[in-house]
Design a protein around this motif. Structure first.
Motif, PDB file in Angstrom:
ATOM      1  N   CYS A   1      -3.901   6.876  -3.555  1.00 29.78           N
ATOM      2  CA  CYS A   1      -3.618   5.655  -2.802  1.00 29.78           C
ATOM      3  C   CYS A   1      -3.451   4.526  -3.816  1.00 29.78           C
ATOM      4  CB  CYS A   1      -4.759   5.349  -1.848  1.00 29.78           C
ATOM      5  SG  CYS A   1      -4.667   3.708  -1.081  1.00 29.78           S
ATOM      6  N   LEU A   2      -2.334   3.841  -3.748  1.00 27.97           N
ATOM      7  CA  LEU A   2      -2.050   2.735  -4.659  1.00 27.97           C
ATOM      8  C   LEU A   2      -1.983   1.443  -3.859  1.00 27.97           C
ATOM      9  CD1 LEU A   2      -1.202   1.707  -7.503  1.00 27.97           C
ATOM     10  CD2 LEU A   2       1.164   2.195  -6.833  1.00 27.97           C
TER      11      LEU A   2
ATOM     12  N   VAL B   1       0.847  -1.189   0.000  1.00 32.16           N
ATOM     13  CA  VAL B   1       0.000   0.000   0.000  1.00 32.16           C
ATOM     14  C   VAL B   1       0.888   1.246   0.000  1.00 32.16           C
ATOM     15  CG1 VAL B   1      -1.714   1.341   1.277  1.00 32.16           C
ATOM     16  CG2 VAL B   1      -1.892  -1.154   1.179  1.00 32.16           C
ATOM     17  N   PHE B   2       0.600   2.183  -0.920  1.00 34.22           N
ATOM     18  CA  PHE B   2       1.359   3.418  -1.031  1.00 34.22           C
ATOM     19  C   PHE B   2       0.409   4.607  -0.949  1.00 34.22           C
ATOM     20  CE2 PHE B   2       3.344   0.091  -3.530  1.00 34.22           C
ATOM     21  CZ  PHE B   2       4.652   0.106  -3.091  1.00 34.22           C
ATOM     22  N   LEU B   3       0.784   5.611  -0.162  1.00 37.72           N
ATOM     23  CA  LEU B   3       0.022   6.845  -0.065  1.00 37.72           C
ATOM     24  C   LEU B   3       0.921   7.989  -0.508  1.00 37.72           C
ATOM     25  CD1 LEU B   3      -1.629   6.344   3.446  1.00 37.72           C
ATOM     26  CD2 LEU B   3      -2.598   5.792   1.208  1.00 37.72           C
ATOM     27  N   THR B   4       0.415   8.843  -1.385  1.00 43.60           N
ATOM     28  CA  THR B   4       1.225   9.963  -1.848  1.00 43.60           C
ATOM     29  C   THR B   4       0.427  11.252  -1.771  1.00 43.60           C
ATOM     30  OG1 THR B   4       2.769  10.673  -3.582  1.00 43.60           O
ATOM     31  CG2 THR B   4       0.634   9.867  -4.317  1.00 43.60           C
TER      32      THR B   4
ATOM     33  N   VAL C   1      -8.012   7.884  -6.403  1.00 37.71           N
ATOM     34  CA  VAL C   1      -7.773   9.322  -6.280  1.00 37.71           C
ATOM     35  C   VAL C   1      -9.058   9.993  -5.800  1.00 37.71           C
ATOM     36  CG1 VAL C   1      -5.989   9.393  -8.077  1.00 37.71           C
ATOM     37  CG2 VAL C   1      -8.398   9.735  -8.693  1.00 37.71           C
ATOM     38  N   PRO C   2      -8.944  11.144  -5.119  1.00 38.90           N
ATOM     39  CA  PRO C   2     -10.144  11.878  -4.711  1.00 38.90           C
ATOM     40  C   PRO C   2     -10.806  12.549  -5.909  1.00 38.90           C
ATOM     41  CG  PRO C   2      -8.164  13.093  -4.117  1.00 38.90           C
ATOM     42  CD  PRO C   2      -7.702  11.749  -4.623  1.00 38.90           C
TER      43      PRO C   2
ATOM     44  N   TRP D   1     -10.333   6.325   1.001  1.00 35.72           N
ATOM     45  CA  TRP D   1      -9.498   5.180   0.600  1.00 35.72           C
ATOM     46  C   TRP D   1      -9.137   4.264   1.763  1.00 35.72           C
ATOM     47  CZ3 TRP D   1      -5.913   9.349  -1.575  1.00 35.72           C
ATOM     48  CH2 TRP D   1      -5.067   9.859  -0.598  1.00 35.72           C
ATOM     49  N   TRP D   2      -9.391   4.681   2.984  1.00 38.50           N
ATOM     50  CA  TRP D   2      -9.157   3.770   4.097  1.00 38.50           C
ATOM     51  C   TRP D   2     -10.140   2.607   4.056  1.00 38.50           C
ATOM     52  CZ3 TRP D   2      -4.716   3.789   6.330  1.00 38.50           C
ATOM     53  CH2 TRP D   2      -3.960   4.970   6.351  1.00 38.50           C
ATOM     54  N   LYS D   3     -11.364   2.874   3.588  1.00 36.48           N
ATOM     55  CA  LYS D   3     -12.334   1.790   3.396  1.00 36.48           C
ATOM     56  C   LYS D   3     -11.855   0.860   2.283  1.00 36.48           C
ATOM     57  CE  LYS D   3     -16.497   4.230   4.939  1.00 36.48           C
ATOM     58  NZ  LYS D   3     -17.840   4.721   4.536  1.00 36.48           N
TER      59      LYS D   3
END
Length: 230
Positions: A43-44, A19-22, A55-56, A74-76
């Motif tokens: 979030c990837l 999991v990647f967050l940018t 993406v939002p 994206w946490w869900k």
């Protein structure tokens, strides 16, 4: 790029996903590297079989033609898709983000593995780096022709940024232009009138996600005997 190698790594390490967050404040280079997309916030999630890129809303409008999905939380999505054994890049994640991921599942750092993966360049990557260097060299030659018309360090820096952007490239970093006594400062911010003597110019471009970095020194005015001896 190199997604299959990452998925093989997940299987070897018996992980369900990575999991990647940018964000703009803390961009994760692995997101750009693995997707070839310039997302500001995303979030990837890469599982052993699939790739999910979220993406939002405001990013989705800009990128809806790409292989991304819109999300409001994206946490869900992470809880739904990531599984219970998660690989993370802990060098980028904030403490709060890491704690949230640890509530989803057991987290294993992949930071060193990801660095090793990105350090081994494919032929395509090498071609992009060569192209970035060629474009930088061409820009330098054009700058030398225009140099007599530029009167301040800031003029040179702005010329470089303008020409880079007009060529459809990215600016790798703010150009450094340091003349005269300023040349002894590696990260001098350009602004003063050009001073006679040595002038250090450091700049680079971004071509398809790959950067160049060129540093050149020229002499402004007639060099003294001491300058010629250096």
């Amino acid at each position: 790029m190199r997604v299959k190698e990452l998925q093989a790594m997940l299987k070897k390490k018996k992980l369900d996903s990575a999991v990647f967050l940018t964000t703009m404040e803390k961009p994760d280079p692995n997101v750009r590297y693995l997707t070839q997309l310039d997302t500001h916030i995303s979030c990837l999630i890469i599982t052993k079989k699939d790739v999910h890129h979220f993406v939002p809303g405001f990013e989705y409008e800009r990128m809806k033609k790409e292989n991304v999905r819109h999300t409001t939380d994206w946490w869900k999505d992470i809880k739904k898709l990531a599984g219970k054994k998660i690989g993370i890049n802990e060098t980028i994640l904030s403490v709060a983000e890491k704690e949230k991921l640890q509530k989803v599942g057991d987290c294993t750092s992949l930071s060193k593995d990801l660095f090793t993966l990105r350090s081994k360049k494919t032929e395509e990557e090498q071609d992009r780096i060569r192209k970035a260097c060629m474009l930088t060299d061409s820009l330098w030659r054009r700058l030398l022709i225009s140099l007599p018309t530029l009167t301040t360090e800031l003029d040179i820096a702005q010329w470089l940024e303008r020409e880079i952007k007009q060529a459809g490239l990215g600016v790798a970093f703010p150009p450094v232009v340091a003349s005269g006594g300023n040349a002894m400062h590696p990260h001098h911010e350009p602004g003063n009138e050009l001073q006679p003597g040595f002038c250090v110019i450091d700049f680079g471009v971004v071509y398809k996600g790959y950067m160049s970095d060129m540093t050149r020194t020229v002499h402004l005015g007639t060099p003294s005997f001491k300058d010629r001896a250096l």
